[in-house]
Design a protein around this motif. Structure first.
Motif: not given
Length: 496
Positions: A104-116
């Motif tokens: 993908p050229t860009l990934v869109l993710a919500d905050a919970t999915a990004q929680a690392v």
């Protein structure tokens, strides 16, 4: 239909579009029509002006179902982008393999999915969500509220009814009106060789039209369901769509308060509920006549089983009365829906084709025929009858046993779910085990006695063992996980 949806959203700007559910079961409004249209327009403007995405680019989407996810998909379609659906529950290694394939050229993710890291890590674990570190994902933008450690926001998060895009970047470009890929959905494969289904814009439109013609949603009606193929036709017709509550207890309250005209739920979701209204549609897992009959006894006007695949949605449908009247072997799926063509291979595998079928698998040439992996036969009047999964075949004493041919007989009134699985028994042979999940409160001794009759009717395919336990499920559609079920049975049998 997507153009019709945009008009409907604008014309009824103040009408509730996406509904939620409070803990009391009360109906809440998550987004009104005008807010949803504005959100999609803001996303489209930001993707085009700020990130420079153009028709044909791939947009990764790791956003939980809801108004924002729908707005992202509408924005991507408006711009002619290819949306690659990334399941945050798949695990970091699987996601990285899929990203390497989709690029993908860009990934869109919500905050919970990004929680690392930090405070959000426990939240992500509880939600069974995880992404690799952001640096490994490539360019990422946050959809919805940002939390510490998240990527930059795609746009401002307000969803007011103003016609302004709210991005400071002007309006999005004119709607893309050409052809091309619309969506990538990952299915099978491994981390070394993931497999992804590619639907074109034309194929996606055909699938949506098929759903619309089958269900015929009404303006002003309430619909319960959470998938793209539910949301778009219902909202385009002027209905309001409620996203199903996660727990069975709350979902029961939601149904009682909402009293929807149309309900779309998976069989595992239906089994824990106690009242229905209108028409009920179910798929993504086997739905026997007994389950559909129970749904009608609990208030549904009609109860439909829908046969659908990631590669072709939907393919066939059957109502409870027709299914109950079918007394031959196998699982009746009904007639193929208009435009869907059927074919059987020499070994009985069902192949499907039609306007709504996937164009190809990513990285592979186009192929008009979808291999379902299901063994089937066709009745003289063209109805589809399943007799098992090709890959679920059990080899016992040199006999090929297809579980789907016998599993419907195990679904007695006191059974929630039942599968037949093979457990390795040396030299390539297998033991056939019936794993049965009783309904809560069922008398196990009485149920075991009741199951003796259908087990005896299986003849040479009678299982070697009958176990009572919860059947493992997998994926968002909560289908039976046969591999996990086989492992569970192997452990139980070895312990004995």
């Amino acid at each position: 239909m997507l153009e019709q949806l945009e008009r409907t959203l604008r014309e009824g700007a103040d009408r509730p579009a996406v509904l939620g559910c409070a803990r009391s079961g009360a109906v809440t409004v998550r987004a009104r029509c005008g807010e949803l249209a504005d959100l999609a327009e803001r996303y489209a403007a930001a993707l085009h002006h700020r990130y420079g995405l153009r028709p044909g680019d791939t947009l990764g989407v790791a956003v939980r179902p809801g108004p924002r996810a729908l707005a992202v998909l509408l924005a991507a379609h408006r711009l002619g982008l290819r949306a690659a659906v990334l399941d945050p529950a798949a695990g970091p290694e699987v996601l990285l393999a899929r990203l390497a394939l989709a690029r993908p050229t860009l990934v869109l993710a919500d905050a919970t999915a990004q929680a690392v890291a930090g405070w959000a890590r426990p939240l992500a674990r509880r939600a069974h969500l995880a992404l690799p570190p952001l640096a490994e994902l490539g360019p990422v933008a946050t959809v919805g509220p940002r939390h510490p450690g998240c990527a930059p926001a795609l746009t401002a998060t307000s969803t007011g009814t103003s016609r302004s895009t709210g991005t400071g970047l002007g309006t999005p470009p004119p709607r893309y009106d050409g052809e091309g890929d619309a969506v990538i959905v990952f299915t099978s494969g491994t981390t070394s060789a993931p497999r992804a289904v590619v639907h074109t814009r034309a194929g996606l439109a055909a699938g949506l039209r098929t759903v619309d013609a089958l269900v015929r949603p009404r303006a002003g009606a309430a619909v319960l369901g959470g998938t793209f193929f539910v949301l778009v036709p219902a909202l385009a017709a002027g209905a309001s769509v409620a996203l199903p509550a996660r727990s069975a207890k709350l979902l029961d309250r939601q149904l009682a308060r909402l009293r929807p005209d149309e309900t779309y739920l998976t069989p595992p979701q239906l089994r824990g509920l106690h009242s229905f209204t209108g028409r009920v549609w179910t798929g993504s897992a086997p739905a026997g006549a007994e389950l559909l009959r129970r749904v009608k006894r609990l208030g549904a006007r009609e109860a439909w089983g829908v046969y659908a695949l990631t590669e072709l949605f939907p393919a066939a449908a059957v109502e409870e009365s027709e299914k109950a009247a079918f007394d031959a072997d196998g699982d009746l799926l009904g007639h193929p829906l208009p435009g869907v063509r059927t074919r059987l291979t020499d070994d009985g595998e069902l192949l499907l084709a039609g306007p709504g079928a996937r164009d190809r698998y990513l990285g592979e040439p186009p192929d008009p025929w979808v291999r379902t992996g299901d063994r089937a036969r066709l009745t003289p009047d063209g109805r589809i009858v399943l007799s098992g999964r090709c890959k679920d075949m059990v080899l016992r004493r040199a006999e090929n046993i297809y579980p789907g041919l016998y599993e419907p007989a195990l679904h007695l009134p006191e059974v929630d779910l039942a599968v037949l699985v093979g457990v390795p028994d040396g030299d390539g042979d297998e033991r056939l085990v019936a794993l049965v999940q009783p309904r809560p409160g069922a008398d196990h001794r009485r149920l075991r006695s009741a199951l003796q009759a259908p087990l005896a009717r299986m003849g040479s395919a009678r299982p070697d063992a009958l176990l009572f336990a919860e059947v493992p499920l997998a994926g968002r559609s909560r289908k039976p996980d046969r591999a996990a079920a086989a492992r569970l049975c192997a452990r139980e049998l070895s312990g004995r």
